[in-house]
Write an enzyme that holds these catalytic residues in place. Structure first.
Site, PDB file in Angstrom:
ATOM      1  N   GLN A  89       0.855  -1.199   0.000  1.00  0.00           N
ATOM      2  CA  GLN A  89       0.000   0.000   0.000  1.00  0.00           C
ATOM      3  C   GLN A  89       0.884   1.240   0.000  1.00  0.00           C
ATOM      4  O   GLN A  89       0.384   2.356  -0.099  1.00  0.00           O
ATOM      5  CB  GLN A  89      -0.871   0.022   1.259  1.00  0.00           C
ATOM      6  CG  GLN A  89      -1.804  -1.149   1.383  1.00  0.00           C
ATOM      7  CD  GLN A  89      -2.346  -1.259   2.808  1.00  0.00           C
ATOM      8  OE1 GLN A  89      -3.341  -0.641   3.153  1.00  0.00           O
ATOM      9  NE2 GLN A  89      -1.689  -2.056   3.634  1.00  0.00           N
ATOM     10  N   HIS A 138      -1.608   1.399  -4.210  1.00  0.00           N
ATOM     11  CA  HIS A 138      -2.008   2.804  -4.056  1.00  0.00           C
ATOM     12  C   HIS A 138      -1.179   3.769  -4.898  1.00  0.00           C
ATOM     13  O   HIS A 138      -1.189   4.974  -4.643  1.00  0.00           O
ATOM     14  CB  HIS A 138      -1.970   3.198  -2.567  1.00  0.00           C
ATOM     15  CG  HIS A 138      -3.007   2.494  -1.746  1.00  0.00           C
ATOM     16  ND1 HIS A 138      -3.009   2.453  -0.369  1.00  0.00           N
ATOM     17  CD2 HIS A 138      -4.108   1.773  -2.126  1.00  0.00           C
ATOM     18  CE1 HIS A 138      -4.050   1.757   0.064  1.00  0.00           C
ATOM     19  NE2 HIS A 138      -4.719   1.318  -0.979  1.00  0.00           N
ATOM     20  N   CYS A 148       0.034  20.852 -15.914  1.00  0.00           N
ATOM     21  CA  CYS A 148       0.330  19.868 -16.958  1.00  0.00           C
ATOM     22  C   CYS A 148       1.097  20.552 -18.102  1.00  0.00           C
ATOM     23  O   CYS A 148       0.628  21.561 -18.646  1.00  0.00           O
ATOM     24  CB  CYS A 148      -0.985  19.279 -17.481  1.00  0.00           C
ATOM     25  SG  CYS A 148      -0.744  18.156 -18.867  1.00  0.00           S
TER      26      CYS A 148
HETATM   27  P1  OAD Z   1      -1.144   3.048   9.038  1.00  0.00           P
HETATM   28  O1  OAD Z   1      -0.470   4.316   9.440  1.00  0.00           O
HETATM   29  O2  OAD Z   1      -2.632   3.006   9.126  1.00  0.00           O
HETATM   30  O3  OAD Z   1      -0.618   1.831   9.917  1.00  0.00           O
HETATM   31  C1  OAD Z   1       0.742   1.589  10.129  1.00  0.00           C
HETATM   32  C2  OAD Z   1       0.876   0.325  10.953  1.00  0.00           C
HETATM   33  O4  OAD Z   1       2.259   0.029  11.089  1.00  0.00           O
HETATM   34  C3  OAD Z   1       0.297   0.423  12.366  1.00  0.00           C
HETATM   35  O5  OAD Z   1      -0.528  -0.722  12.590  1.00  0.00           O
HETATM   36  C4  OAD Z   1       1.534   0.379  13.274  1.00  0.00           C
HETATM   37  O6  OAD Z   1       1.282  -0.311  14.485  1.00  0.00           O
HETATM   38  C5  OAD Z   1       2.505  -0.404  12.421  1.00  0.00           C
HETATM   39  N1  OAD Z   1       3.939  -0.140  12.660  1.00  0.00           N
HETATM   40  C6  OAD Z   1       4.560   1.037  12.928  1.00  0.00           C
HETATM   41  N2  OAD Z   1       5.895   0.885  12.968  1.00  0.00           N
HETATM   42  C7  OAD Z   1       6.144  -0.443  12.719  1.00  0.00           C
HETATM   43  C8  OAD Z   1       7.339  -1.237  12.612  1.00  0.00           C
HETATM   44  N3  OAD Z   1       8.548  -0.708  12.771  1.00  0.00           N
HETATM   45  N4  OAD Z   1       7.175  -2.557  12.337  1.00  0.00           N
HETATM   46  C9  OAD Z   1       5.936  -3.114  12.176  1.00  0.00           C
HETATM   47  N5  OAD Z   1       4.793  -2.404  12.276  1.00  0.00           N
HETATM   48  C10 OAD Z   1       4.889  -1.097  12.533  1.00  0.00           C
HETATM   49  O7  OAD Z   1      -0.625   2.704   7.566  1.00  0.00           O
HETATM   50  P2  OAD Z   1      -1.264   1.729   6.477  1.00  0.00           P
HETATM   51  O8  OAD Z   1      -1.902   0.550   7.108  1.00  0.00           O
HETATM   52  O9  OAD Z   1      -0.208   1.513   5.456  1.00  0.00           O
HETATM   53  O10 OAD Z   1      -3.874   5.057   1.772  1.00  0.00           O
HETATM   54  O11 OAD Z   1      -2.370   2.666   5.868  1.00  0.00           O
HETATM   55  C11 OAD Z   1      -3.144   2.174   4.831  1.00  0.00           C
HETATM   56  C12 OAD Z   1      -3.502   3.273   3.876  1.00  0.00           C
HETATM   57  O12 OAD Z   1      -4.149   4.334   4.562  1.00  0.00           O
HETATM   58  C13 OAD Z   1      -2.330   3.962   3.215  1.00  0.00           C
HETATM   59  O13 OAD Z   1      -1.850   3.295   2.075  1.00  0.00           O
HETATM   60  C14 OAD Z   1      -2.904   5.265   2.824  1.00  0.00           C
HETATM   61  C15 OAD Z   1      -3.516   5.578   4.153  1.00  0.00           C
HETATM   62  O14 OAD Z   1      -4.324   6.616   4.281  1.00  0.00           O
HETATM   63  C16 OAD Z   1      -4.165   6.010   0.908  1.00  0.00           C
HETATM   64  O15 OAD Z   1      -3.598   7.075   0.895  1.00  0.00           O
HETATM   65  C17 OAD Z   1      -5.246   5.626  -0.073  1.00  0.00           C
END
Ligand code: OAD
Length: 242
Positions: free
Chosen positions: A100, A118, A151
């Site tokens: 993502q 994404h 653009c």
């Molecule tokens: P999040 O910011 O929602 O979640 C990050 C996750 O990483 C959390 O569950 C943390 O506990 C975990 N975390 C942090 N540091 C870590 C480490 N060193 N090792 C393992 N885990 C760790 O990010 P995403 O799940 O990627 O979408 O968010 C999903 C989507 O929401 C993104 O792609 C973006 C966002 O808004 C769009 O922009 C469409």
């Protein structure tokens, strides 16, 4: 941790392995996660800025946020988690990496056949989808000389080449990611597992009978779904599993 040995053993014997990554994988590279405290910009949540409506309403504000994020990402280097995953893509023909993340660090680490659900923060495209600039193009200028950028083909506002809330994913990407859930082991790593359709992949994998494993610092929406939830940092756990 005996659990780690068990997972390492299963990974060694598995044929088809799929991993889904989120922002937590890039945390050790200094890139704030979306839902962590450092991810906030001017006290505005990502869900408020990463939408077509926000861009229509105030493209300059949305671009300022992307410019800020691009500035943080531009000097970031892949960490041990990216390195292990990239190596698996090269060494295991049946390993699929789905992300993502839009930061480009899986690519910098040398990941092959990466499925980017994404999009990419380093790509942009014409917001009017003009005939000359219908496709994404690479634009790595940080800061952007003009916000919002225009653009070069038609003069309309240029938008980041990412998928926003409320927009559809590229059908080819989601189909490929979905197909990869038919695997022996499915890993969900560093993602809060709340943004769909990405968050649905672990459920699909489970239905296909995969052993499902989460690697995350905290409990997430996926923790109760997976067979094994490993609490820890991706950059430490993945090297221990490889
Ligand atoms: P999040 O910011 O929602 O979640 C990050 C996750 O990483 C959390 O569950 C943390 O506990 C975990 N975390 C942090 N540091 C870590 C480490 N060193 N090792 C393992 N885990 C760790 O990010 P995403 O799940 O990627 O979408 O968010 C999903 C989507 O929401 C993104 O792609 C973006 C966002 O808004 C769009 O922009 C469409």
């Amino acid at each position: 941790m005996p659990e780690l040995n068990r997972v390492a053993e299963r990974l060694r014997s598995a044929r088809r392995v799929t991993a889904l990554t989120g922002a937590g994988v890039s945390a050790a590279s200094g890139i704030p996660t979306f839902r962590g405290a450092d991810g906030l910009w001017k006290h505005v949540r990502a869900e408020t800025l990463a939408t077509p409506e926000a861009f229509d309403h105030d493209p300059k504000l949305v671009w300022e946020w992307y410019d800020w994020r691009r500035g943080m990402i531009q000097h970031a280097r892949p960490n041990a988690a990216h390195d292990v995953l990239a190596r698996w893509t090269r060494e295991r023909p049946q390993f699929t990496l789905v992300t993502q993340n839009v930061d480009g660090l899986h690519e910098s680490a040398g990941a092959e056949r990466l499925i980017r659900l994404h999009g990419s923060i380093w790509h942009v495209r014409c917001s009017r989808a003009c005939a000359a600039g219908r496709r994404d193009w690479l634009d790595t200028a940080v800061p952007q000389p003009r916000l919002p950028p225009l653009c070069p083909h038609c003069g309309a506002i240029v938008r980041p080449g990412v998928v926003w809330f409320g927009e559809s994913l590229n059908p080819k990407d989601i189909a490929a990611a979905s197909a990869a859930t038919a695997c022996d082991v499915f890993l969900t790593i560093g993602t809060s597992a709340i943004v769909y359709p990405a968050a649905g992949l672990v459920h699909q994998a489970k239905r296909h009978g995969a052993l499902t494993i989460e690697i995350n610092l905290d409990d997430t929406e996926a923790s109760d779904v997976v067979d094994i939830a490993i609490k820890g940092k991706a950059e430490e756990i993945l090297p221990a599993l490889s």
